[in-house]
Scaffold this motif. Structure first.
Motif, PDB file in Angstrom:
ATOM      1  N   PHE A 208     -16.205  -7.196  27.829  1.00  0.00           N
ATOM      2  CA  PHE A 208     -17.341  -7.868  27.190  1.00  0.00           C
ATOM      3  C   PHE A 208     -18.377  -6.778  26.963  1.00  0.00           C
ATOM      4  O   PHE A 208     -19.151  -6.439  27.850  1.00  0.00           O
ATOM      5  N   ASP A 209     -18.338  -6.189  25.772  1.00  0.00           N
ATOM      6  CA  ASP A 209     -19.221  -5.078  25.440  1.00  0.00           C
ATOM      7  C   ASP A 209     -20.117  -5.509  24.280  1.00  0.00           C
ATOM      8  O   ASP A 209     -19.629  -5.812  23.193  1.00  0.00           O
ATOM      9  N   VAL A 210     -21.425  -5.568  24.537  1.00  0.00           N
ATOM     10  CA  VAL A 210     -22.377  -5.941  23.496  1.00  0.00           C
ATOM     11  C   VAL A 210     -22.781  -4.648  22.793  1.00  0.00           C
ATOM     12  O   VAL A 210     -23.495  -3.820  23.370  1.00  0.00           O
ATOM     13  N   ALA A 211     -22.300  -4.503  21.569  1.00  0.00           N
ATOM     14  CA  ALA A 211     -22.513  -3.255  20.826  1.00  0.00           C
ATOM     15  C   ALA A 211     -24.003  -2.985  20.615  1.00  0.00           C
ATOM     16  O   ALA A 211     -24.772  -3.889  20.306  1.00  0.00           O
ATOM     17  N   GLY A 212     -24.403  -1.741  20.819  1.00  0.00           N
ATOM     18  CA  GLY A 212     -25.787  -1.340  20.622  1.00  0.00           C
ATOM     19  C   GLY A 212     -26.670  -1.567  21.826  1.00  0.00           C
ATOM     20  O   GLY A 212     -27.877  -1.346  21.761  1.00  0.00           O
ATOM     21  N   THR A 213     -26.083  -2.028  22.946  1.00  0.00           N
ATOM     22  CA  THR A 213     -26.842  -2.224  24.186  1.00  0.00           C
ATOM     23  C   THR A 213     -26.076  -1.566  25.330  1.00  0.00           C
ATOM     24  O   THR A 213     -25.000  -1.025  25.130  1.00  0.00           O
ATOM     25  N   ASN A 214     -26.646  -1.670  26.524  1.00  0.00           N
ATOM     26  CA  ASN A 214     -25.907  -1.175  27.689  1.00  0.00           C
ATOM     27  C   ASN A 214     -25.222  -2.313  28.435  1.00  0.00           C
ATOM     28  O   ASN A 214     -24.829  -2.151  29.585  1.00  0.00           O
ATOM     29  N   LEU A 215     -25.063  -3.478  27.786  1.00  0.00           N
ATOM     30  CA  LEU A 215     -24.342  -4.608  28.387  1.00  0.00           C
ATOM     31  C   LEU A 215     -22.856  -4.387  28.190  1.00  0.00           C
ATOM     32  O   LEU A 215     -22.357  -4.417  27.069  1.00  0.00           O
ATOM     33  N   ASN A 216     -22.157  -4.189  29.270  1.00  0.00           N
ATOM     34  CA  ASN A 216     -20.741  -3.886  29.202  1.00  0.00           C
ATOM     35  C   ASN A 216     -20.120  -4.207  30.548  1.00  0.00           C
ATOM     36  O   ASN A 216     -20.584  -3.716  31.577  1.00  0.00           O
ATOM     37  N   THR A 217     -19.128  -5.075  30.540  1.00  0.00           N
ATOM     38  CA  THR A 217     -18.466  -5.408  31.791  1.00  0.00           C
ATOM     39  C   THR A 217     -17.024  -5.796  31.523  1.00  0.00           C
ATOM     40  O   THR A 217     -16.632  -6.020  30.380  1.00  0.00           O
ATOM     41  N   MET A 218     -16.253  -5.882  32.586  1.00  0.00           N
ATOM     42  CA  MET A 218     -14.897  -6.383  32.505  1.00  0.00           C
ATOM     43  C   MET A 218     -14.910  -7.842  32.922  1.00  0.00           C
ATOM     44  O   MET A 218     -15.676  -8.232  33.808  1.00  0.00           O
ATOM     45  N   ALA A 219     -14.079  -8.636  32.296  1.00  0.00           N
ATOM     46  CA  ALA A 219     -13.882 -10.028  32.691  1.00  0.00           C
ATOM     47  C   ALA A 219     -12.540 -10.088  33.409  1.00  0.00           C
ATOM     48  O   ALA A 219     -11.489  -9.959  32.784  1.00  0.00           O
ATOM     49  N   ILE A 220     -12.615 -10.265  34.704  1.00  0.00           N
ATOM     50  CA  ILE A 220     -11.422 -10.225  35.541  1.00  0.00           C
ATOM     51  C   ILE A 220     -11.099 -11.636  36.000  1.00  0.00           C
ATOM     52  O   ILE A 220     -11.984 -12.331  36.508  1.00  0.00           O
ATOM     53  N   PRO A 221      -9.845 -12.098  35.820  1.00  0.00           N
ATOM     54  CA  PRO A 221      -9.495 -13.428  36.307  1.00  0.00           C
ATOM     55  C   PRO A 221      -9.803 -13.549  37.805  1.00  0.00           C
ATOM     56  O   PRO A 221      -9.420 -12.697  38.598  1.00  0.00           O
ATOM     57  N   GLY A 222     -10.526 -14.596  38.150  1.00  0.00           N
ATOM     58  CA  GLY A 222     -10.866 -14.821  39.552  1.00  0.00           C
ATOM     59  C   GLY A 222     -12.204 -14.242  39.964  1.00  0.00           C
ATOM     60  O   GLY A 222     -12.658 -14.471  41.075  1.00  0.00           O
ATOM     61  N   GLN A 223     -12.852 -13.485  39.093  1.00  0.00           N
ATOM     62  CA  GLN A 223     -14.155 -12.918  39.430  1.00  0.00           C
ATOM     63  C   GLN A 223     -15.160 -13.277  38.343  1.00  0.00           C
ATOM     64  O   GLN A 223     -14.810 -13.426  37.182  1.00  0.00           O
ATOM     65  N   VAL A 224     -16.418 -13.383  38.749  1.00  0.00           N
ATOM     66  CA  VAL A 224     -17.498 -13.681  37.817  1.00  0.00           C
ATOM     67  C   VAL A 224     -18.378 -12.446  37.720  1.00  0.00           C
ATOM     68  O   VAL A 224     -18.928 -11.991  38.722  1.00  0.00           O
ATOM     69  N   ALA A 225     -18.493 -11.914  36.516  1.00  0.00           N
ATOM     70  CA  ALA A 225     -19.393 -10.783  36.281  1.00  0.00           C
ATOM     71  C   ALA A 225     -20.748 -11.342  35.857  1.00  0.00           C
ATOM     72  O   ALA A 225     -20.829 -12.322  35.117  1.00  0.00           O
ATOM     73  N   LYS A 226     -21.817 -10.716  36.344  1.00  0.00           N
ATOM     74  CA  LYS A 226     -23.173 -11.181  36.045  1.00  0.00           C
ATOM     75  C   LYS A 226     -23.978 -10.015  35.483  1.00  0.00           C
ATOM     76  O   LYS A 226     -23.979  -8.931  36.071  1.00  0.00           O
ATOM     77  N   MET A 227     -24.645 -10.261  34.355  1.00  0.00           N
ATOM     78  CA  MET A 227     -25.499  -9.236  33.740  1.00  0.00           C
ATOM     79  C   MET A 227     -26.777  -9.916  33.258  1.00  0.00           C
ATOM     80  O   MET A 227     -26.716 -10.997  32.682  1.00  0.00           O
ATOM     81  N   THR A 228     -27.899  -9.280  33.484  1.00  0.00           N
ATOM     82  CA  THR A 228     -29.176  -9.834  33.042  1.00  0.00           C
ATOM     83  C   THR A 228     -29.848  -8.852  32.099  1.00  0.00           C
ATOM     84  O   THR A 228     -29.833  -7.644  32.340  1.00  0.00           O
ATOM     85  N   THR A 229     -30.440  -9.395  31.037  1.00  0.00           N
ATOM     86  CA  THR A 229     -31.129  -8.549  30.071  1.00  0.00           C
ATOM     87  C   THR A 229     -32.246  -9.328  29.396  1.00  0.00           C
ATOM     88  O   THR A 229     -32.336 -10.549  29.523  1.00  0.00           O
ATOM     89  N   ILE A 230     -33.059  -8.604  28.669  1.00  0.00           N
ATOM     90  CA  ILE A 230     -34.061  -9.178  27.772  1.00  0.00           C
ATOM     91  C   ILE A 230     -33.845  -8.506  26.426  1.00  0.00           C
ATOM     92  O   ILE A 230     -33.975  -7.279  26.318  1.00  0.00           O
TER      93      ILE A 230
END
Length: 172
Positions: free
Chosen positions: A109-131
């Motif tokens: 899950f990579d939001v182009a043009g930002t530093n929001l980038n994470t993996m979506a792993i089955p069984g885990q919840v990734a959390k990212m906060t931004t404005i």
């Protein structure tokens, strides 16, 4: 024991490189505030319907008297829900927290043009906060190979001015 001068050189260079790599990792975690993903929560990927991921979308929450938004996103082969069929719409200049998981395989899950980038792993919840500081559209791309149609997995985040944000599209 005699060590040839070239062997001494390569041994010293190896230790310098190891020290450099360790320093780079420490610098990233300390100075750049990088975090290891997946430490937020775990979830049963086969029973997402019983969680907030069963009805993914944007939710309005109030924390410390401030209105914020939470976005629950499922990454499935080969789409984001929401994000692909309909864009994720959030207001600008407002705190937005993304919760991302996958019921099937590893995704990105990579939001182009930002530093929001994470993996979506089955069984885990990734959390990212931004404005998001300005109104515009951001592309979402999968940067982890997830199958034969990986290259078409994409989505959109639409950031609109607060005055144009339609709360009728929020989920409960």
């Amino acid at each position: 024991m005699h060590i040839h001068k070239f062997e001494q050189f390569w041994i010293k260079l190896s230790f310098v490189l190891i020290a450099f790599f360790i320093a780079t990792v420490v610098y990233g975690f300390v100075a750049m505030d990088l975090k290891v993903i997946g430490d937020h929560a775990t979830i049963d990927p086969q029973n997402l319907q019983e969680t907030k991921f069963g009805n993914p979308g944007v939710r309005e929450v109030t924390k410390n008297g401030q209105t914020e938004y939470e976005v629950y996103v499922q990454t499935i082969q080969f789409a984001y829900s929401p994000g692909t069929a309909e864009p994720i719409v959030v207001p600008a200049n407002t705190r937005v927290t993304f919760y991302i998981t996958s019921p099937d395989v590893l995704h990105g899950f990579d939001v182009a043009g930002t530093n929001l980038n994470t993996m979506a792993i089955p069984g885990q919840v990734a959390k990212m906060t931004t404005i998001f500081p300005e109104s515009r559209e951001y592309g979402i791309v999968c940067n982890e190979y997830c199958g034969p149609a990986h290259h078409i997995m994409e989505g959109i985040i639409k950031v609109v001015p607060k005055s144009e944000f339609d709360k009728s599209n929020l989920v409960e």
